[in-house]
Design a protein around this motif. Structure first.
Motif, mmCIF file in Angstrom:
data_model
loop_
_atom_site.group_PDB
_atom_site.id
_atom_site.type_symbol
_atom_site.label_atom_id
_atom_site.label_comp_id
_atom_site.label_asym_id
_atom_site.label_seq_id
_atom_site.Cartn_x
_atom_site.Cartn_y
_atom_site.Cartn_z
ATOM 1 N N THR A 260 0.828 -1.209 0.000
ATOM 2 C CA THR A 260 0.000 0.000 0.000
ATOM 3 C C THR A 260 0.864 1.261 0.000
ATOM 4 N N SER A 261 2.031 1.196 0.621
ATOM 5 C CA SER A 261 2.942 2.344 0.619
ATOM 6 C C SER A 261 3.472 2.604 -0.781
ATOM 7 N N VAL A 262 3.770 1.523 -1.523
ATOM 8 C CA VAL A 262 4.237 1.671 -2.912
ATOM 9 C C VAL A 262 3.133 2.297 -3.756
ATOM 10 N N GLU A 263 1.904 1.840 -3.580
ATOM 11 C CA GLU A 263 0.779 2.386 -4.362
ATOM 12 C C GLU A 263 0.598 3.875 -4.073
ATOM 13 N N SER A 264 0.734 4.263 -2.811
ATOM 14 C CA SER A 264 0.557 5.677 -2.453
ATOM 15 C C SER A 264 1.695 6.554 -2.973
ATOM 16 N N SER A 265 2.818 5.930 -3.350
ATOM 17 C CA SER A 265 3.973 6.700 -3.835
ATOM 18 C C SER A 265 4.031 6.786 -5.350
ATOM 19 N N GLU A 266 3.090 6.149 -6.030
ATOM 20 C CA GLU A 266 3.171 6.055 -7.494
ATOM 21 C C GLU A 266 3.180 7.413 -8.176
ATOM 22 N N GLY A 267 2.589 8.418 -7.542
ATOM 23 C CA GLY A 267 2.561 9.742 -8.161
ATOM 24 C C GLY A 267 3.936 10.362 -8.323
ATOM 25 N N GLN A 268 4.924 9.844 -7.588
ATOM 26 C CA GLN A 268 6.290 10.384 -7.667
ATOM 27 C C GLN A 268 7.141 9.658 -8.709
ATOM 28 N N PHE A 269 6.634 8.534 -9.248
ATOM 29 C CA PHE A 269 7.454 7.744 -10.170
ATOM 30 C C PHE A 269 7.526 8.400 -11.550
ATOM 31 N N LYS A 270 8.723 8.323 -12.114
ATOM 32 C CA LYS A 270 8.942 8.869 -13.450
ATOM 33 C C LYS A 270 8.754 7.773 -14.497
ATOM 34 N N GLU A 271 8.791 8.184 -15.740
ATOM 35 C CA GLU A 271 8.567 7.240 -16.832
ATOM 36 C C GLU A 271 9.573 6.092 -16.773
ATOM 37 N N GLY A 272 9.063 4.873 -16.841
ATOM 38 C CA GLY A 272 9.931 3.696 -16.879
ATOM 39 C C GLY A 272 10.414 3.222 -15.531
ATOM 40 N N GLN A 273 10.120 3.948 -14.462
ATOM 41 C CA GLN A 273 10.567 3.502 -13.142
ATOM 42 C C GLN A 273 9.649 2.401 -12.621
ATOM 43 N N GLU A 274 10.219 1.440 -11.966
ATOM 44 C CA GLU A 274 9.442 0.371 -11.366
ATOM 45 C C GLU A 274 10.016 0.019 -10.000
ATOM 46 N N THR A 285 4.422 -10.638 10.139
ATOM 47 C CA THR A 285 3.681 -9.628 10.909
ATOM 48 C C THR A 285 4.643 -8.844 11.796
ATOM 49 N N LEU A 286 4.149 -7.695 12.240
ATOM 50 C CA LEU A 286 4.966 -6.810 13.065
ATOM 51 C C LEU A 286 4.048 -5.982 13.960
ATOM 52 N N MET A 287 4.408 -5.850 15.227
ATOM 53 C CA MET A 287 3.634 -5.017 16.147
ATOM 54 C C MET A 287 4.220 -3.606 16.138
ATOM 55 N N THR A 288 3.556 -2.708 15.428
ATOM 56 C CA THR A 288 4.042 -1.324 15.341
ATOM 57 C C THR A 288 2.870 -0.422 14.944
ATOM 58 N N ASP A 289 3.149 0.873 14.812
ATOM 59 C CA ASP A 289 2.120 1.836 14.424
ATOM 60 C C ASP A 289 2.027 1.873 12.897
ATOM 61 N N PRO A 290 0.946 1.374 12.291
ATOM 62 C CA PRO A 290 0.858 1.317 10.819
ATOM 63 C C PRO A 290 0.855 2.690 10.167
ATOM 64 N N LYS A 291 0.253 3.673 10.815
ATOM 65 C CA LYS A 291 0.170 5.009 10.232
ATOM 66 C C LYS A 291 1.557 5.640 10.148
ATOM 67 N N LEU A 292 2.324 5.531 11.226
ATOM 68 C CA LEU A 292 3.665 6.114 11.233
ATOM 69 C C LEU A 292 4.579 5.384 10.252
ATOM 70 N N ARG A 294 3.750 3.661 7.601
ATOM 71 C CA ARG A 294 3.338 3.948 6.228
ATOM 72 C C ARG A 294 3.877 5.308 5.783
ATOM 73 N N HIS A 295 3.812 6.322 6.665
ATOM 74 C CA HIS A 295 4.349 7.639 6.329
ATOM 75 C C HIS A 295 5.850 7.537 6.054
ATOM 76 N N VAL A 296 6.566 6.781 6.888
ATOM 77 C CA VAL A 296 8.021 6.621 6.719
ATOM 78 C C VAL A 296 8.328 5.989 5.365
ATOM 79 N N LEU A 297 7.632 4.893 5.038
ATOM 80 C CA LEU A 297 7.918 4.186 3.787
ATOM 81 C C LEU A 297 7.549 5.023 2.566
#
Length: 401
Positions: A260-274, A285-292, A294-297
């Protein structure tokens, strides 16, 4: 009336006796072997004895333990060597009263040679009051010295505080300067884009000019998104400084959150980037704050795309141990100058090779704070012209934070 020699001698004796008794200091005479012969009233008062209790006794009865046991040795050595230990030399000693109380004395002993024998005369002065006054003066001096030291320490502390305050003020002024410079650019550029595109759209009134209208509408949308990102960074920084950002751990699916973090970052990708995903099977799994997290990633993935050329891939890796989960974002972009790397997480800091790329200089500062709130740490490696690698290490379970 004529006085005979005998009368004169008796008168002199009476005068000497009167002087002896009237003296304010204690006076004791003793034989050469250390037995007390005469004492005046001042000596009696000094030691608490009657004259008869002292006469005929060893003089060391009036001394503290050490001198009492060594006094005979002093006399014997003097008689054998002629080397005085006390005689003719005034010194401080410790006296002992009848009740056992010990007190400081100033003692001066003189030797008197008579026709048929030698006697010793000791003049004793109680220096208790002097010692007490001296101790009080020393205590006052020590207190004064301590107060001077405390005052000096306080002044030095104040000096340090003032220097820190001045340093913080200079830092604040520098931050303000950076903020104004950044804000001027980051707000002015998209606003100019919005204004110019809006004016041009008004000119495209014909149906066949629809593609041109859409192009300028998209420019307006991009500019608004850019402004929104700037404002979001300011809001995040403000919330951090006010202590309003709190880590709220939940059990998350690591792979899903990365996706989901990759999907939210797609607006920054340039042509041909993957994005190339190299995710380990564990941890799932991981016990952590998903909101924080996700912002970091999103920030790190967006930076990797933004500072890479079109067609250059971004790689995301994950790994885990029993204690930590690590997520790494790699790019093959412009890299970070070595001299800029120590300041990379400072507020409003931007490396000298990205001045023409939009950004507030707040993203990595906020990322660093968020990672710390999650109980983790972030590290990076970078080489100019070859790319950068950012790794976030998070504890497997920070539910106790």
């Amino acid at each position: 009336m004529n006085f005979t020699d005998e009368d004169m001698s008796q008168e002199n004796s009476r005068r000497l006796r009167a002087l002896f008794e009237m003296a304010t200091d204690g006076i004791i005479t003793m034989s050469s072997d250390g037995f007390i012969e005469n004492v005046n009233q001042a000596a009696c008062d000094l030691f608490g004895y009657a004259a008869g209790e002292m006469q005929g006794q060893k003089v060391n009865m009036l001394m503290a333990q050490y001198d009492r046991t060594h006094h005979d040795g002093y006399l014997k050595r003097y008689h054998e060597t002629g080397d005085p230990h006390i005689i003719g030399i005034g010194r401080d000693v410790i006296g002992r009263r009848k009740d056992g109380h010990e007190f400081p004395l100033r003692l001066a002993v003189s030797e008197v040679k008579l026709d048929e024998r030698t006697i010793y005369t000791g003049i004793l002065h109680d220096v208790s009051a002097f010692r007490k006054a001296k101790e009080e003066v020393e205590k006052l001096n020590a207190d004064l010295e301590n107060k001077v030291k405390e005052r000096t320490a306080a002044l030095r502390q104040r000096e340090v505080e003032l220097k820190l305050a001045l340093g913080k003020e200079r830092e604040l002024n520098e931050l303000k300067s950076r903020f104004l410079s950044m804000a001027s650019h980051e707000f002015k550029t998209p606003l100019s884009t919005v204004l110019s595109s809006a004016e041009l759209i008004e000119l495209y009134v014909e149906p066949e000019q629809q593609p041109k209208r859409e192009r300028h509408i998209n420019r307006i949308k991009d500019a608004v998104n850019q402004l929104t990102e700037v404002l979001d960074d300011f809001l995040s920084l403000s919330q951090l400084e006010q202590g309003r950002v709190i880590c709220k751990p939940k059990l998350i699916d690591v792979r899903a959150l990365i996706s989901t973090s990759v999907e939210s970052s797609e607006g920054q990708f340039k042509e041909g980037q993957e994005v190339i995903l190299e995710l380990a099977d564990e941890p799932r799994t991981l016990m952590t704050d998903p909101k924080l997290l996700r912002h970091v990633l999103i920030n790190l993935i967006s930076n990797a795309a933004k500072y890479s050329s079109p067609g250059m891939p971004v790689t995301i890796r994950s790994a885990g141990t029993k204690d930590y989960c690590s997520i790494t974002i790699l790019d093959q972009g412009i890299g970070i100058p070595e001299e800029d790397q120590p300041h990379l997480f400072d507020r409003f800091f931007r490396a000298r090779n990205v001045e023409n790329v939009k950004g507030t200089g707040l993203g990595l500062n906020i990322v660093n704070h968020y990672v710390s709130l999650m109980g983790g740490r972030i590290e990076f490696t970078s080489k100019l012209g070859e790319g950068s690698s950012f790794t976030v290490h998070l504890p497997q379970d920070n539910s106790v934070l």
